[in-house]
Design a protein around this motif. Structure first.
Motif, PDB file in Angstrom:
ATOM      1  N   PHE A 237       0.843  -1.203   0.000  1.00 49.23           N
ATOM      2  CA  PHE A 237       0.000   0.000   0.000  1.00 49.23           C
ATOM      3  C   PHE A 237       0.880   1.255   0.000  1.00 49.23           C
ATOM      4  CE2 PHE A 237      -3.576  -2.289   2.580  1.00 49.23           C
ATOM      5  CZ  PHE A 237      -3.902  -3.024   1.449  1.00 49.23           C
ATOM      6  N   ALA A 238       1.889   1.271   0.872  1.00 43.43           N
ATOM      7  CA  ALA A 238       2.735   2.451   1.024  1.00 43.43           C
ATOM      8  C   ALA A 238       3.562   2.710  -0.230  1.00 43.43           C
ATOM      9  CB  ALA A 238       3.652   2.283   2.241  1.00 43.43           C
ATOM     10  N   ALA A 241       1.401   3.857  -3.201  1.00 40.02           N
ATOM     11  CA  ALA A 241       0.894   5.221  -2.989  1.00 40.02           C
ATOM     12  C   ALA A 241       1.984   6.251  -3.256  1.00 40.02           C
ATOM     13  CB  ALA A 241       0.349   5.363  -1.572  1.00 40.02           C
ATOM     14  N   LEU A 257      -3.959   3.266  -0.839  1.00 43.21           N
ATOM     15  CA  LEU A 257      -3.569   3.386   0.564  1.00 43.21           C
ATOM     16  C   LEU A 257      -4.659   2.863   1.495  1.00 43.21           C
ATOM     17  CD1 LEU A 257      -1.092   4.405   2.060  1.00 43.21           C
ATOM     18  CD2 LEU A 257      -2.186   6.640   2.228  1.00 43.21           C
TER      19      LEU A 257
END
Length: 363
Positions: A237-238, A241, A257
């Motif tokens: 996710f990080a 993003a 995210l």
């Protein structure tokens, strides 16, 4: 007097021939439809699910709100089928037939003596295969049946592709079970190596059609293994993003995210080398999970930070005072994944592993 004009009979209708598509374009259409369907079905619960669950303890009206966003997840197979049909510019009746076939073959519906029960979002691989089969049937039928199309399409393409999907479902599920056996071998290793491998594995798995939650639940990941799985998912996710931020409007990076990294499946299919930084960040996050003692349950594994499911369960399993537990959670789910992302993204660009435009989300 004018001479009588010969009667002119309209030519019989000719079946429309859909434009030819390459195998690559056909596949990308299916992946794009799947990506948008996942976002539309999962985002409401990812944003509001845990919040409504908490607020329901204060006011019963939020119980209904939680039920609404949770039930929206059950529509994911239908949404995928419909959106795949739209990618191929099908007519309304053709589009909903693809949606119906995708739903019945997804495995989401289980027939019991008490009636039909819905669970999860189904098997995305089988949903995609069935949607593709329905589209192929519809393109082959075209307008050959004329006015009977409205009767024939639901039977031939809808029920036919749905039956095909139900027959392939057990075989497709073998893929998940085989991956589950591989994960179980990781759990026999010493804790640091186990956490690193599970973190890297789940970091890549979250951008595939395979359900990380379903897989983790099936093999019963718990304790540190569950925590490492969540950390790997959060690491993806990080990184996505961070990598997407400059080449997309604000919506797609925020959606990733919040937990819909599967929307990037088309990008990963076009550029498989994107898996390299994802795996590396997942490995780092897995190591952090082992060092910080991040744990979870079989039912919380695979969510990552989505809906705060992973952090909330990790918090409940931690020992120590509240400030100490919160510091460990913030370090694990925010500092480590984003630190890795800010280090790996420019490094990957400098090494030419991928280009910024490879992270553009084009629905």
């Amino acid at each position: 007097m004018t001479e009588p004009q010969p009667s002119v009979h309209p030519a019989p209708p000719v079946a429309a021939v859909p434009p030819r598509l390459s195998a690559g374009q056909f596949t990308m259409n299916v992946l794009n439809g799947t990506a948008i369907g996942v976002v539309a079905g999962l985002i409401p619960n990812a944003i509001l699910g845990e919040l409504f669950k908490y607020l329901a303890t204060l006011n019963p009206v939020f119980t209904a709100g939680h039920q609404v966003v949770a039930a929206m997840q059950f529509t994911v197979p239908v949404l995928i089928g419909v959106l795949v049909g739209m990618q191929f510019r099908l007519t309304p009746i053709q589009t909903v037939v693809v949606g119906a076939a995708a739903f019945v073959s997804s495995g989401i519906a289980k027939f019991t003596e008490q009636g039909v029960m819905l669970a999860g979002i189904g098997d995305l691989i089988n949903t995609m295969l069935t949607a593709a089969a329905a589209v192929l049937l519809i393109r082959w039928i075209g307008n050959r049946l004329g006015a009977l199309n409205i009767l024939a399409l639901p039977v031939l393409a809808g029920a036919g592709a749905g039956l095909f999907g139900l027959l392939t479902l057990p075989w497709v599920r073998l893929v998940t079970s085989s991956l589950g056996e591989l994960i179980l071998t990781f759990t026999t290793l010493q804790p640091l190596a186990m956490a690193a491998l599970i973190g890297a594995f789940f970091a890549m798995l979250i951008v595939s059609p395979i359900s990380t939650v379903g897989l983790a639940t099936a093999v019963g990941l718990s304790g540190l293994a569950s925590g490492a799985a969540n950390m790997g998912v959060s690491a993806t996710f990080a990184l996505l993003a961070v990598a997407m931020w400059r080449v997309n409007p604000i919506g797609p990076p925020l959606a990733v995210l919040l937990g819909t990294a599967k929307m990037m499946m088309p990008n990963v299919a076009r550029k498989p080398r994107l898996l390299i930084p994802l795996a590396l960040n997942g490995l780092l996050a897995g190591v952090a999970a082992a060092l910080l003692g991040i744990q979870g349950t079989p039912f919380s594994a695979g969510f990552g930070s989505s809906g705060l499911v992973g952090p909330v369960n990790s918090y409940g399993l931690m020992e120590g005072d509240t400030p100490g537990r919160l510091i460990r959670l913030v370090t694990a789910y925010l500092i480590v994944p984003f630190l890795g992302a800010f280090l790996l993204h420019p490094l990957m660009l400098r090494l030419g592993v991928y280009e910024p435009q490879d992270l553009r989300f084009d629905p």
